[in-house]
Design a protein around this motif. Structure first.
Motif, short mmCIF file in Angstrom:
data_model
loop_
_atom_site.label_atom_id
_atom_site.label_comp_id
_atom_site.label_asym_id
_atom_site.label_seq_id
_atom_site.Cartn_x
_atom_site.Cartn_y
_atom_site.Cartn_z
N ALA A 1 1.57 6.48 -6.95
CA ALA A 1 0.49 7.41 -7.25
C ALA A 1 0.96 8.87 -7.17
N ARG A 2 1.95 9.12 -6.36
CA ARG A 2 2.53 10.47 -6.23
C ARG A 2 3.55 10.75 -7.33
N GLY A 3 3.78 9.77 -8.22
CA GLY A 3 4.76 9.94 -9.28
C GLY A 3 6.18 9.70 -8.83
N LEU A 4 6.33 9.04 -7.68
CA LEU A 4 7.65 8.76 -7.12
C LEU A 4 7.98 7.28 -7.28
N SER A 5 9.26 6.97 -7.27
CA SER A 5 9.65 5.57 -7.43
C SER A 5 9.27 4.76 -6.19
N ARG A 6 8.90 3.52 -6.46
CA ARG A 6 8.55 2.61 -5.38
C ARG A 6 9.82 2.24 -4.60
N PRO A 7 9.71 2.08 -3.28
CA PRO A 7 10.85 1.54 -2.55
C PRO A 7 11.07 0.09 -2.98
N VAL A 8 12.27 -0.40 -2.81
CA VAL A 8 12.62 -1.76 -3.23
C VAL A 8 12.95 -2.59 -1.99
N LEU A 9 12.30 -3.73 -1.87
CA LEU A 9 12.55 -4.64 -0.75
C LEU A 9 13.82 -5.44 -1.02
N VAL A 10 14.72 -5.42 -0.03
CA VAL A 10 15.99 -6.14 -0.11
C VAL A 10 16.21 -6.83 1.23
N ARG B 1 0.83 -1.21 0.00
CA ARG B 1 0.00 0.00 0.00
C ARG B 1 0.87 1.26 0.00
N ILE B 2 1.94 1.24 0.78
CA ILE B 2 2.86 2.39 0.79
C ILE B 2 3.52 2.55 -0.57
N SER B 3 3.94 1.44 -1.14
CA SER B 3 4.57 1.45 -2.45
C SER B 3 3.61 2.01 -3.51
N GLU B 4 2.37 1.60 -3.43
CA GLU B 4 1.36 2.08 -4.38
C GLU B 4 1.12 3.58 -4.20
N ALA B 5 1.11 4.04 -2.96
CA ALA B 5 0.94 5.48 -2.67
C ALA B 5 2.10 6.29 -3.25
N MET B 6 3.30 5.75 -3.14
CA MET B 6 4.46 6.42 -3.72
C MET B 6 4.32 6.52 -5.24
N VAL C 1 11.36 -7.16 -9.54
CA VAL C 1 10.12 -7.93 -9.65
C VAL C 1 9.03 -7.13 -8.95
N LEU C 2 7.86 -7.04 -9.56
CA LEU C 2 6.72 -6.37 -8.95
C LEU C 2 5.78 -7.44 -8.41
N VAL C 3 5.52 -7.40 -7.11
CA VAL C 3 4.70 -8.41 -6.43
C VAL C 3 3.36 -7.78 -6.08
N ASP C 4 2.28 -8.43 -6.53
CA ASP C 4 0.95 -7.87 -6.29
C ASP C 4 -0.03 -8.85 -5.64
N GLU C 5 0.48 -9.81 -4.90
CA GLU C 5 -0.37 -10.87 -4.36
C GLU C 5 -0.89 -10.63 -2.95
N PHE C 6 -0.53 -9.52 -2.30
CA PHE C 6 -0.90 -9.36 -0.90
C PHE C 6 -2.00 -8.33 -0.65
N THR C 7 -2.17 -7.38 -1.55
CA THR C 7 -3.19 -6.36 -1.41
C THR C 7 -3.78 -6.10 -2.79
N PRO C 8 -5.09 -6.27 -2.94
CA PRO C 8 -5.70 -5.98 -4.25
C PRO C 8 -5.41 -4.55 -4.70
N GLY C 9 -4.91 -4.41 -5.91
CA GLY C 9 -4.63 -3.10 -6.47
C GLY C 9 -3.35 -2.45 -5.98
N ALA C 10 -2.54 -3.18 -5.27
CA ALA C 10 -1.28 -2.61 -4.76
C ALA C 10 -0.15 -3.61 -4.96
N ALA C 11 1.02 -3.08 -5.30
CA ALA C 11 2.19 -3.94 -5.55
C ALA C 11 3.43 -3.30 -4.94
#
Length: 185
Positions: free
Chosen positions: A24-33, A17-22, A110-120
């Motif tokens: 939506a703001r036109g900012l890059s998604r954080p990357v999980l490592v 959800r946080i990644s999707e919000a980022m 990799v973009l993962v979208d299996e945990f929240t509908p509409g969010a990756a």
């Protein structure tokens, strides 16, 4: 039924959800490592207590995290570099601007979208994670990382071995290769 412990799955959903919000703001998604990526790729067989992320827009990411209920730990004996969500009890920390010192491009995530509908959320590839574990192993400071690398490869036999060979060689300054991860070296 999920393979993951409930708090980890909830943390992944919140991270999405946080990644999707980022995004939506036109900012890059954080990357999980790091350890959370290991827990994801091992289906929960190896667990972690924290989420390490990379972000080129850390101040904006931290604003978004606060909007989603994250707080900085405070008090005696508490680390102050990261964030915690009071309900999840898992630490979140930005550990760098880009994954693996820039050796991994955004097009290799990799973009993962299996945990929240509409969010990756974005995560490094399993091959890059294995190479990172081998780099830590080769440094001599984290000998247990060889076992993690081997577990990851065992669970992902479809890994791109040519790419893995190149990345492990890169992360270990040529001292190890994919055969060492597979236990053949």
């Amino acid at each position: 039924m999920s393979l993951y412990r409930p708090e980890f799955e909830a943390a992944l959903a919140l991270f999405a959800r946080i990644s999707e919000a980022m995004d939506a703001r036109g900012l890059s998604r954080p990357v999980l490592v790091g350890g959370a990526a290991v827990e994801y790729y091992t289906g929960g067989a190896i667990s972690t207590g924290d989420f390490d992320m990379c972000s080129t827009v850390q101040p904006e990411l931290e604003e978004e995290m606060q909007r989603h209920g994250f707080v900085r730990p405070s008090g005696k004996g508490m680390a102050t570099r990261g964030w915690i969500h009071p309900e999840l009890r898992l630490g979140f920390e930005v550990v760098g601007d880009v994954p693996l010192d820039g050796h991994v491009g955004r097009d290799q995530l990799v973009l993962v979208d299996e945990f929240t509908p509409g969010a990756a959320f974005a995560i490094i590839r399993v091959e890059d994670l294995i190479a990172d574990r081998m780099g830590q192993y080769a440094s001599g400071t984290a000998r247990e990382m060889l076992a993690q690398a081997r577990s990851l490869l065992h669970l992902h036999p479809d890994a791109d071995m040519t790419y893995l060979e190149a990345r492990v060689r890169q992360e270990t300054d040529g001292d190890f290769g994919a055969d060492d991860v597979a236990g053949e070296g």
